[in-house]
Scaffold this active site. Structure first.
Site, PDB file in Angstrom:
ATOM      1  N   THR A 124      74.258  68.017  79.109  1.00 21.36           N
ATOM      2  CA  THR A 124      73.654  69.209  78.511  1.00 21.36           C
ATOM      3  C   THR A 124      74.200  70.491  79.123  1.00 21.36           C
ATOM      4  OG1 THR A 124      71.628  67.971  78.107  1.00 21.36           O
ATOM      5  CG2 THR A 124      71.473  70.367  78.017  1.00 21.36           C
ATOM      6  N   GLU A 125      74.449  71.486  78.264  1.00 21.65           N
ATOM      7  CA  GLU A 125      74.912  72.789  78.723  1.00 21.65           C
ATOM      8  C   GLU A 125      73.864  73.850  78.413  1.00 21.65           C
ATOM      9  OE1 GLU A 125      78.851  73.618  77.361  1.00 21.65           O
ATOM     10  OE2 GLU A 125      79.689  71.900  78.458  1.00 21.65           O
ATOM     11  N   GLY A 129      72.248  72.557  74.458  1.00 25.49           N
ATOM     12  CA  GLY A 129      71.156  71.620  74.222  1.00 25.49           C
ATOM     13  C   GLY A 129      71.674  70.286  73.730  1.00 25.49           C
ATOM     14  N   GLU A 363      67.103  62.992  77.004  1.00 22.69           N
ATOM     15  CA  GLU A 363      68.042  62.005  76.445  1.00 22.69           C
ATOM     16  C   GLU A 363      68.241  62.203  74.941  1.00 22.69           C
ATOM     17  OE1 GLU A 363      70.202  59.137  78.788  1.00 22.69           O
ATOM     18  OE2 GLU A 363      68.617  60.546  79.229  1.00 22.69           O
TER      19      GLU A 363
END
Length: 383
Positions: A124-125, A129, A363
């Site tokens: 994730t960044e 998202g 996740e």
């Protein structure tokens, strides 16, 4: 739900005893202080929790995914954060055993099996998202390796991981973008900054941080499997394990909430009888028990399909979607059964209520799960 092998059931039973005898009596002190559970983690190493998905030849337990899910459920029943301590680690172990080179398997799996090396995954960044294909973190070729630049966020166990499974772009010109992605097995070094702990509603004790890569040099040998352009497919298979694990976490939290509500409903009396005999409370218990059983069966089904070698993204998505939504509802209903006491920190149910939403979001959000499920459902039922 097929029975586990005898040695696998023994592992589940051993974990359950650890939870009941060691974790549950002390979880409140760790949770209240947001303190990393080093003592519990050390005991989990001895139990073999970090080597569940590592082959025996590398010192692991090499249990089925179905057993891995049940162990996860037991850990989460005691404290969901303990299940989080092995989540990303297990995904990276599976990726290395499945796609890694022989040198990568030999270098990492034995230490991952005994927990002396703990791993996490970084997907994730801050601005992306669940939209992983829009990621900006990239690894540019540089001599015999790469220079990694970018940032990842919400990385669990960031401060305690000696290995990061980093999904990034190794070819920024590739179209579509996922064809130019790779998984780099990154060991913390100069060029990587781990940010402060992100304050969280629940899932306390286990830190989540931002990772910032500033032209960090990484050797070419760090590319999982050694072949460029394979990272997306590799990580999507790994996420099937991750989503089964998150579903199992949700089942564990829901089971704990149901057990607490069941005890209280028999002990508490109003109008001259135990409150479970009042239809409104009895109905809550009936729905809670049904949701927990259904979530456990969906999770077991996904694990068994994964163990068969078949594609399991739809089944893992279904399990994660249903189990996480069930955990949120069961935790809320447990608070209702407790009445005003459910809102008090003197009772455990308020912790379950805070921990449950993570599984809805983590996740891959449940909105993403629905998209995955719909696409696979149509692909398997084309008219």
């Amino acid at each position: 739900m097929s029975p586990l092998a005898e040695h696998e059931q023994q592992m589940v039973d051993l974990t359950a005893r650890f939870v009941d005898e060691r974790v549950r009596p002390r979880v409140a002190e760790f949770e209240a202080e947001d303190r990393y559970p080093e003592e519990f983690v050390e005991e989990m190493k001895i139990l073999g929790c970090f080597g569940l998905l590592v082959p025996e030849e590398h010192g692991g337990a090499d249990v089925s995914t179905a057993c891995f899910a049940r162990v996860t459920e037991e850990l989460a029943r005691g404290w969901m954060s303990l299940a989080g301590a092995i989540g990303g680690h297990a995904v990276i172990a599976h990726l290395i055993r499945t796609f890694g080179t022989e040198a990568q398997r030999s270098a990492y799996l034995p230490r991952m099996a005994d927990g002396s090396l703990r791993a996490t995954m970084a997907l994730t960044e801050p601005g992306g998202g669940s939209d992983l294909q829009s990621m900006r973190t990239h690894a540019d070729p540089d001599g015999d390796g790469y220079l990694v630049t970018g940032s990842k966020t919400w990385i669990s166990n960031a401060r305690h991981a000696g290995l990061v499974g980093l999904l990034c772009r190794t070819d920024r010109d590739a179209t579509p973008p996922h064809t130019g992605m790779g998984v780099l097995l990154v060991e913390p070094a100069d060029g990587l900054t781990v940010g402060p702990k992100i304050p969280k509603l629940g899932y306390r004790g286990i830190e989540a941080c931002e990772l910032v890569f500033d032209r960090m040099p990484v050797p070419a040998s760090a590319l999982l499997g050694g072949e460029p352009g394979r990272g997306w497919a590799q990580m999507m298979r790994g996420l099937e394990v991750g989503r089964i694990q998150v579903a199992a976490r949700a089942v564990g939290v829901a089971q704990a909430a149901l057990a607490a509500a069941t005890r209280y409903a028999q002990e508490r009396e109003s109008f001259g009888k135990p409150i479970w005999q009042h239809q409104s409370v009895g109905n809550l218990l009936a729905d809670m028990a049904t949701r927990v059983c259904a979530a456990r069966l969906l999770t077991a089904d996904a694990a068994q399909r994964f163990d068969s070698g078949a594609r399991a993204d739809m089944e893992a998505g279904m399990a994660k979607l249903f189990a996480s939504e069930a955990a949120v509802q069961v935790a809320l209903d447990a608070m209702r059964v407790h009445g005003g006491y459910g809102f008090s920190k003197e009772f455990e149910v308020e912790r379950y209520y805070r921990d449950a939403p993570l599984m809805v979001l983590g996740e891959g959000t449940n909105e993403i799960q629905r998209s995955v499920i719909a696409a696979q459902w149509i692909a398997r039922h084309r008219t």
